[in-house]
Design a protein around this motif. Structure first.
Motif, short mmCIF file in Angstrom:
data_model
loop_
_atom_site.label_atom_id
_atom_site.label_comp_id
_atom_site.label_asym_id
_atom_site.label_seq_id
_atom_site.Cartn_x
_atom_site.Cartn_y
_atom_site.Cartn_z
N GLU A 186 -3.02 9.89 1.83
CA GLU A 186 -2.81 8.44 1.86
C GLU A 186 -4.12 7.69 1.69
O GLU A 186 -4.20 6.70 0.96
N ARG A 210 -5.08 5.08 -1.35
CA ARG A 210 -5.43 3.69 -1.03
C ARG A 210 -6.80 3.31 -1.59
O ARG A 210 -7.10 2.13 -1.76
N PRO A 248 0.82 -1.21 0.00
CA PRO A 248 0.00 0.00 0.00
C PRO A 248 0.85 1.26 0.00
O PRO A 248 2.00 1.25 0.46
#
Length: 818
Positions: free
Chosen positions: A813, A817, A733
């Motif tokens: 982030e 994701r 990730p």
């Protein structure tokens, strides 16, 4: 399943009885490895023998023979059945009918079959023409029918092989080398072919063939166990995939590890690498011995004639104390006493590497069996011999591998065990950790004239990633290990401090140069504080280049080298006492200034595309003449300062299938008298496929993107829906962090993610949505990994408060994701 069970199941020679027994055998959890392979071969033998007996009736002069892997009794769950129906040629029609009765039941079960029908003379003729057939027949095993026919063929084939060995073995060696060139080295591949790659099962079979020739033999210690481990992995691979495959793909490694009862995929790969290393080393030693024997046979008749029939005495040339050269190898002198000379292994290794010769197997094994441990700290000679070995260039690798094969490296450097055969799951790295360290030393040997302490450079190269065998940041762990190792091998306190600092900061220059704004004084000062001295900076510069060159093609380029050199120059000035000035904005080149003035005058973006090349760098780091190194295409864009520039430009490039290799964005100072504010984007791009779009078309789409009439997100989504990307390796990730104290002028947000079309567009949109301004950015792509740094401020131009910066990073982030 017992032997009785096998015979009972084999009584039903039909496919259903064999299939049921086979399934039961393969699903027995308690039985695996060699016992299961042998049991599967026995079960198959009984079934095929039953088919043969039922079909042969009164037929004479016919036998059924297993060859290849099946001939060795090594049947993996999805192995081919390699069969030869051997006959004396008296009744070809009856033999053909028997072949049908044998082959069709095998095909009916969906088993892979490699079959042939030949007389002994035909088999020998085919073997003489086809080396692969010859190798298969060397493992011929009788299954049913005329035993004398099979035995006669085996005897004749072995005799042919031994008689023709001087001709056939060089052919076999060439075949192995060609396969290695195609498939790579098993001990370094993340998705290796267990059979075809160098050090795999095919090489193990080739070593058996060499031994059968009686011309030479492989070192036996550990070889059978290495081969067994690879076969066990292949068994597990067949069972988990249900396919006849030898390719250990990334997505299957966890399942295969679980099938074998191993901790994880890394443990699996390490076992595979260890086995491959044993087979590769045995192959090197064996083929060297084959070459020596063949050369000796060619020269001996002439020498015998010259010497009147006497046996020639091998010449021995001294290389170092206790070390001589004999017949193209480095061996121990007759007077050498390893049990009294603990420095002898390093002295012999250094002498071999300096001479560009291999260490003989006998010498290494004698050293491993008899030499005493070095005292702590090492005597000065031992340390000097280690440095000499590391500084010998490419020959160091083969010599180091010979020492490692007999366990001498881990005796000298116990911490080496944790990095030995350790995989690196990173597309940028092409080697395991241990081989990367040796490769770095080899690269560093080219730079020893650039530094005042080449010994520290070479040892730092050997140790810079030694912390990768421990949890946490490998640079931090490596610093501790390097202190201990450096002290143990006899460096004084000052040198120990330098070595540990080099290990701790071995990534500092490359990461700073490619991810930080070098115009920001805080960047340069932080590096100067970490490095501390001009001498350490000089060493760190050389180590950085050696490390990157040893990593792989994606880790270094002349462009990266120029960035690092610029940083080193700035840091050197600070260490010399020259404080960097606080720049308001970077100076522009003439072309950049022209584009900026035109952008202000027209109120719209202006761009220029041009091919970018530069001459290759020589080993000393200077530019040398020759073919230019292609760097892609440089894209310069000047845009009047306004919101949304970054996502617009990145989105347009993604729409046109342009891959961004590097990217910089910054505010540009305009000449006196020119009012306005301009953003300059200096990017290096390459077409995913096809040719580059025209500059006019890019500009037109960029104008539409900035005024909102071009729906970039929608266009990219439509393209992804129409051409979905294939599923491949599952990437880790993305990670977004705030770099602490990286700049006084802005907040630095770092993004590390899997590179994909439109990634930079998504990042730009997320930063726009967060109401932050990108003051400058530094984007680079390493293989499949994007490593980006964004210098951002609030609307008023000040760095973001701590909580706000963390919130922006967290939301970015989450966006990536999703």
């Amino acid at each position: 399943m017992t032997s009785t069970d096998v015979r009972k199941d084999a009584e039903d020679s039909g496919p259903s009885g064999y299939a049921a027994a086979r399934l039961r055998l393969l699903t027995e959890g308690a039985r695996s490895g060699p016992p299961r392979r042998a049991a599967l071969a026995e079960l198959t033998d009984e079934w095929l023998a039953g088919l043969f007996t039922a079909g042969a009736e009164e037929l004479r002069g016919v036998s059924l023979v297993a060859v290849g892997g099946y001939g060795r009794g090594e049947l993996s769950p999805r192995s081919d059945l390699d069969l030869l129906l051997l006959h004396d040629g008296n009744d070809p029609k009856a033999v053909a009918a028997l072949a049908d009765r044998l082959w069709y039941p095998v095909w009916d079960l969906g088993l892979a079959l490699d079959h042939s029908v030949r007389t002994p003379a035909e088999a020998r003729k085919t073997a003489g023409e086809d080396l692969k057939v010859q190798l298969g027949l060397l493992d011929a095993r009788h299954l049913a029918g005329d035993l004398g026919l099979t035995a006669g063929l085996r005897t004749a084939v072995l005799a042919d092989w031994r008689n023709q060995a001087p001709k056939r073995l060089p052919e076999l060696q060439e075949l192995c080398a060609e396969r290695a060139e195609r498939q790579g080295e098993l001990q370094y591949l993340l998705e290796p072919d267990l059979k075809e790659a160098r050090g795999g099962l095919r090489d193990a079979t080739a070593l058996r063939a060499v031994a059968a020739s009686w011309l030479a033999d492989a070192p036996r210690e550990g070889l059978d166990d290495a081969r067994r481990r690879l076969l066990d992995v292949r068994d597990a691979l067949h069972l988990t995939t249900g396919r006849a495959t030898d390719r250990l793909s990334l997505q299957e490694q966890d399942q295969v590890a679980a099938e074998l009862g191993l901790l994880d995929a890394d443990t699996l790969l390490r076992q595979v690498y260890e086995a491959a290393r044993v087979i590769s080393y045995a192959s090197d030693v064996t083929w060297r011995e084959v070459g020596r024997v063949l050369r000796s046979r060619a020269v001996r008749p002439r020498l015998r004639a010259m010497l009147g029939g006497g046996k020639p005495v091998a010449e021995r040339s001294p290389l170092a104390e206790g070390v001589v050269e004999q017949d193209g190898e480095v061996v121990l002198a007759r007077a050498a006493r390893p049990e009294r000379d603990p420095v002898l292994p390093l002295r012999a290794a250094a002498a071999a590497a300096q001479a560009g010769l291999p260490l003989s197997l006998h010498a290494v094994r004698r050293l491993a069996a008899t030499v005493r441990p070095l005292p702590t700290p090492w005597p000065a000679e031992a340390r000097e011999q280690l440095v000499t070995l590391l500084g010998s260039g490419q020959p160091t690798i083969e010599v180091w591998e010979a020492l490692e094969a007999e366990g001498l490296i881990t005796r000298l450097l116990p911490d080496w065990e944790r990095v030995r055969c350790r995989p690196q799951r990173n597309a940028v790295h092409v080697w395991t950790v241990d081989r990367h360290l040796i490769e770095t030393a080899v690269r560093a040997s080219e730079f020893t004239r650039r530094v005042s302490r080449p010994d520290l450079l070479l040892v730092a190269a050997l140790l810079h990633d030694i912390g990768k065998g421990w949890p946490g940041d490998h640079s931090v762990a490596g610093e501790i290990i390097a202190k201990d190792v450096a002290a143990r091998i006899g460096f004084d306190r000052a040198d120990v401090a330098v070595l540990s600092s080099l290990v701790r900061h071995h990534l500092l220059l490359i990461e700073t140069a490619t991810r930080r704004d070098l115009e920001d004084p805080a960047t340069v000062r932080s590096v100067a504080e970490a490095v501390g001295s001009q001498g350490t900076l000089e060493l760190l510069h050389a180590l950085t280049e050696a490390d990157a060159l040893a990593t792989g093609p994606a880790a270094w380029s002349s462009w990266r080298g120029s960035l690092v050199a610029d940083l080193v120059k700035r840091v050197s000035a600070v260490l010399a006492g020259d404080a960097p000035e606080e720049p308001e904005a970077a100076a522009a080149t003439a072309e950049q200034e022209r584009l900026a003035i035109e952008a202000v005058a027209t109120g719209s973006p202006v761009l220029a595309l041009r091919a970018q090349t530069e001459p290759p760098a020589d080993p000393a780091g200077e530019q040398s003449p020759g073919d230019p190194e292609p760097l892609g295409v440089e894209l310069l864009i000047a845009v009047p300062d306004q919101p949304g520039v970054l996502p617009a430009v990145a989105g347009v490039l993604a729409m046109h299938r342009l891959t961004v290799r590097t990217a910089e964005l910054r505010a540009l100072d305009l000449p006196s008298g020119v009012e306005g504010s301009v953003l300059l984007l200096n990017w290096r791009v390459a077409a995913e496929y096809g040719s580059l779009p025209q500059a006019a078309r890019l500009r037109a789409d960029l104008v539409r993107a900035l005024d909102g009439s071009l729906d970039i997100a929608g266009r990219l989504a439509e393209r992804d829906a129409a051409y979905p990307r294939r599923r491949g390796v599952v990437a880790p990730p993305p990670r977004v962090t705030v770099a602490p104290a990286a700049s006084r002028l802005a907040t630095v947000i770092e993004v590390r993610a899997h590179d994909a079309p439109g990634l930079l567009h998504r990042i730009g949109r997320a930063l726009e949505d967060a109401k932050v301004r990108v003051r400058s950015m530094h984007v680079s792509t390493l293989g499949a990994n994007a490593v980006d740094a964004f210098y951002v401020t609030g609307p008023e131009g000040a760095p973001l408060p701590g909580e706000e910066a963390a919130s922006v990073a967290r939301k970015l982030e989450e966006t990536l994701r999703a």
